[in-house]
Scaffold this active site. Structure first.
Site, mmCIF file in Angstrom:
data_model
loop_
_atom_site.group_PDB
_atom_site.id
_atom_site.type_symbol
_atom_site.label_atom_id
_atom_site.label_comp_id
_atom_site.label_asym_id
_atom_site.label_seq_id
_atom_site.Cartn_x
_atom_site.Cartn_y
_atom_site.Cartn_z
ATOM 1 N N TYR A 49 7.523 -60.844 -6.744
ATOM 2 C CA TYR A 49 7.115 -59.467 -6.441
ATOM 3 C C TYR A 49 5.732 -59.414 -5.777
ATOM 4 C CZ TYR A 49 10.813 -58.160 -9.809
ATOM 5 O OH TYR A 49 12.002 -58.026 -10.494
ATOM 6 N N ILE A 230 13.945 -51.526 -18.192
ATOM 7 C CA ILE A 230 12.592 -51.584 -17.615
ATOM 8 C C ILE A 230 12.481 -50.669 -16.393
ATOM 9 C CG2 ILE A 230 11.821 -53.831 -18.471
ATOM 10 C CD1 ILE A 230 13.186 -55.118 -16.015
ATOM 11 N N LYS A 232 11.283 -48.348 -13.395
ATOM 12 C CA LYS A 232 10.082 -48.364 -12.548
ATOM 13 C C LYS A 232 9.789 -46.951 -12.054
ATOM 14 C CE LYS A 232 8.565 -48.104 -8.107
ATOM 15 N NZ LYS A 232 8.938 -47.063 -7.102
ATOM 16 N N ARG A 238 6.749 -39.206 -14.629
ATOM 17 C CA ARG A 238 8.034 -39.892 -14.848
ATOM 18 C C ARG A 238 7.892 -41.062 -15.816
ATOM 19 N NH1 ARG A 238 10.314 -40.154 -8.644
ATOM 20 N NH2 ARG A 238 11.039 -37.995 -8.507
ATOM 21 N N ASN A 242 10.259 -41.237 -18.995
ATOM 22 C CA ASN A 242 11.161 -42.371 -19.206
ATOM 23 C C ASN A 242 10.964 -43.044 -20.572
ATOM 24 O OD1 ASN A 242 12.131 -41.820 -16.665
ATOM 25 N ND2 ASN A 242 11.067 -43.513 -15.649
HETATM 26 P P1 NDP Z 1 15.159 -48.267 -10.946
HETATM 27 O O1 NDP Z 1 16.617 -48.104 -11.157
HETATM 28 O O2 NDP Z 1 14.254 -48.347 -12.117
HETATM 29 O O3 NDP Z 1 14.753 -47.051 -10.003
HETATM 30 C C1 NDP Z 1 13.459 -46.833 -9.577
HETATM 31 C C2 NDP Z 1 13.494 -45.567 -8.717
HETATM 32 O O4 NDP Z 1 13.747 -44.423 -9.539
HETATM 33 C C3 NDP Z 1 12.200 -45.323 -8.008
HETATM 34 O O5 NDP Z 1 12.525 -44.825 -6.723
HETATM 35 C C4 NDP Z 1 11.529 -44.235 -8.844
HETATM 36 O O6 NDP Z 1 10.733 -43.422 -8.001
HETATM 37 C C5 NDP Z 1 12.723 -43.459 -9.382
HETATM 38 N N1 NDP Z 1 12.478 -42.870 -10.711
HETATM 39 C C6 NDP Z 1 11.945 -43.469 -11.783
HETATM 40 N N2 NDP Z 1 11.918 -42.632 -12.844
HETATM 41 C C7 NDP Z 1 12.453 -41.475 -12.421
HETATM 42 C C8 NDP Z 1 12.702 -40.232 -13.057
HETATM 43 N N3 NDP Z 1 12.392 -40.040 -14.340
HETATM 44 N N4 NDP Z 1 13.262 -39.221 -12.316
HETATM 45 C C9 NDP Z 1 13.571 -39.428 -11.001
HETATM 46 N N5 NDP Z 1 13.355 -40.578 -10.346
HETATM 47 C C10 NDP Z 1 12.807 -41.605 -11.056
HETATM 48 O O7 NDP Z 1 14.964 -49.523 -9.974
HETATM 49 P P2 NDP Z 1 14.233 -50.922 -9.991
HETATM 50 O O8 NDP Z 1 14.929 -51.752 -8.990
HETATM 51 O O9 NDP Z 1 12.773 -50.754 -9.845
HETATM 52 O O10 NDP Z 1 14.554 -51.546 -11.418
HETATM 53 C C11 NDP Z 1 13.664 -51.507 -12.505
HETATM 54 C C12 NDP Z 1 12.978 -52.839 -12.722
HETATM 55 O O11 NDP Z 1 13.934 -53.871 -12.910
HETATM 56 C C13 NDP Z 1 12.166 -53.362 -11.530
HETATM 57 O O12 NDP Z 1 10.949 -52.684 -11.345
HETATM 58 C C14 NDP Z 1 12.015 -54.818 -11.890
HETATM 59 O O13 NDP Z 1 11.021 -54.999 -12.866
HETATM 60 C C15 NDP Z 1 13.415 -55.113 -12.438
HETATM 61 N N6 NDP Z 1 14.324 -55.659 -11.401
HETATM 62 C C16 NDP Z 1 14.746 -56.966 -11.539
HETATM 63 C C17 NDP Z 1 15.608 -57.543 -10.641
HETATM 64 C C18 NDP Z 1 16.041 -58.940 -10.839
HETATM 65 O O14 NDP Z 1 16.621 -59.536 -9.925
HETATM 66 N N7 NDP Z 1 15.794 -59.527 -11.996
HETATM 67 C C19 NDP Z 1 16.096 -56.795 -9.452
HETATM 68 C C20 NDP Z 1 15.632 -55.423 -9.392
HETATM 69 C C21 NDP Z 1 14.797 -54.904 -10.345
HETATM 70 P P3 NDP Z 1 9.120 -43.231 -8.200
HETATM 71 O O15 NDP Z 1 8.530 -44.606 -8.383
HETATM 72 O O16 NDP Z 1 8.693 -42.552 -6.958
HETATM 73 O O17 NDP Z 1 8.991 -42.388 -9.437
#
Ligand code: NDP
Length: 286
Positions: A49, A230, A232, A238, A242
């Site tokens: 990352y 977890i 993000k 938010r 969450n």
């Molecule tokens: P998520 O499914 O957590 O979605 C994140 C998105 O949702 C962002 O655009 C965020 O926008 C939005 N969001 C967050 N909270 C809210 C809310 N309460 N209401 C509306 N929108 C919301 O996606 P991620 O891919 O980030 O997955 C989470 C974590 O998983 C990653 O950060 C990482 O640590 C891990 N991960 C691991 C992977 C792997 O290969 N092991 C691959 C992908 C992710 P905003 O930030 O603008 O609020």
């Protein structure tokens, strides 16, 4: 509903953490500081990352005792520049610790089931046995790869972090992990908003019935299934939203409605697609 799970080696892990994938390195320190201020004590990053240093800076700035935190990072695919994937893994582990400013990790994961991950795992067993990683696990492992790793090694992964959300629920994978004592951890709990998750009619109706948001319903559904998650967000409102999922429960009927959303396929990528194996496997990060 407990706010922690106990891993197969007795280590306690907060069931909700804060993910930092796709937060630009320059924004990560502020985001993690805000998350810690909101009450998160579990952080999920990865060498790939590019923001481990910023996560470490936020931990230092918070002044929180190290023992109060649960920090995960992930090993990217090693290419044996020193001729030994095992040595490279130990070196990558040290690099991650240095970037994070920590002297131990709570959880160290193999990020991808690609390359010589058996050698990587043998090195990870060492850092687990010497106490520098309290738990070790994997990510993106399909059940056959997970079982094969378990059958040919001493330590069973404590965790498998895999894509898990209402459109890809991993019910059979979860059952198989439970049988083997491997904790399921969801990545992409909101599918990053794909498939119009935040306006899905089934999830919206359930959210309205509880006076909660769709995001909270999704997180509640996961913690109610004892899945670690977890989410993000870079927005403090938010981040707080969450975490606020422990004051309501989904009914059996609502769980059934959510079960009906499962399409059983990834919305991101297939680790068994040869093009993806090449794309990920040839990526170098150091
Ligand atoms: P998520 O499914 O957590 O979605 C994140 C998105 O949702 C962002 O655009 C965020 O926008 C939005 N969001 C967050 N909270 C809210 C809310 N309460 N209401 C509306 N929108 C919301 O996606 P991620 O891919 O980030 O997955 C989470 C974590 O998983 C990653 O950060 C990482 O640590 C891990 N991960 C691991 C992977 C792997 O290969 N092991 C691959 C992908 C992710 P905003 O930030 O603008 O609020």
């Amino acid at each position: 509903m407990s706010q922690t799970v106990t891993l197969n080696n007795g280590v306690s892990m907060p069931i909700i953490g804060f993910g930092v994938f796709q937060i630009p390195a320059d924004d990560t320190q502020a985001a993690v500081e805000a998350a810690l201020a909101a009450g998160y004590r579990h952080l999920d990053t990865a060498a790939a990352y590019g923001n481990e240093e910023a996560v470490g800076a936020a931990i230092t700035a918070s002044g929180l005792p190290r023992a109060d935190l649960f920090v995960t990072t992930k090993l990217w695919i090693q290419h044996a520049p020193t001729g030994s994937v095992e040595n490279d893994t130990l070196r990558a582990f040290d690099t991650s610790l240095r970037r994070l400013g920590l002297d131990y990790l709570d959880l160290y994961l193999i990020h991808q089931p690609l390359g010589d991950y058996y050698s990587e795992w043998r090195a990870m067993q060492k850092v687990n046995q010497d106490g520098r990683a309290r738990a070790i696990g994997v990510s993106n492992f399909h059940p056959d790869r997970l079982v094969d790793l378990i059958e040919h090694n001493e330590i069973t992964p404590a965790v498998n972090q895999i894509e898990t959300h209402p459109f890809h629920q991993r019910v059979a994978d979860h059952e198989q992990m439970r049988e083997r004592g491997v904790q399921l951890e969801s990545w992409g709990p909101f599918a990053e908003g794909r498939n119009n998750l935040f306006t899905d009619p089934v999830l919206t109706a359930i959210a309205e019935a509880h006076g909660k948001s769709v995001a909270q319903v999704v997180l509640r559904w996961l913690v109610q299934r004892e899945v670690v998650v977890i989410p993000k967000s870079v927005r403090p409102d938010r981040m707080a939203e969450n975490l606020d999922v422990f004051d309501f429960a989904l009914t059996e009927d609502q769980l059934k409605q959510i079960a009906s959303l499962d399409a059983g396929a990834s919305l991101f990528f297939d680790h068994r697609d040869p093009a993806m194996v090449t794309a990920l496997g040839t990526r170098r990060i150091d």
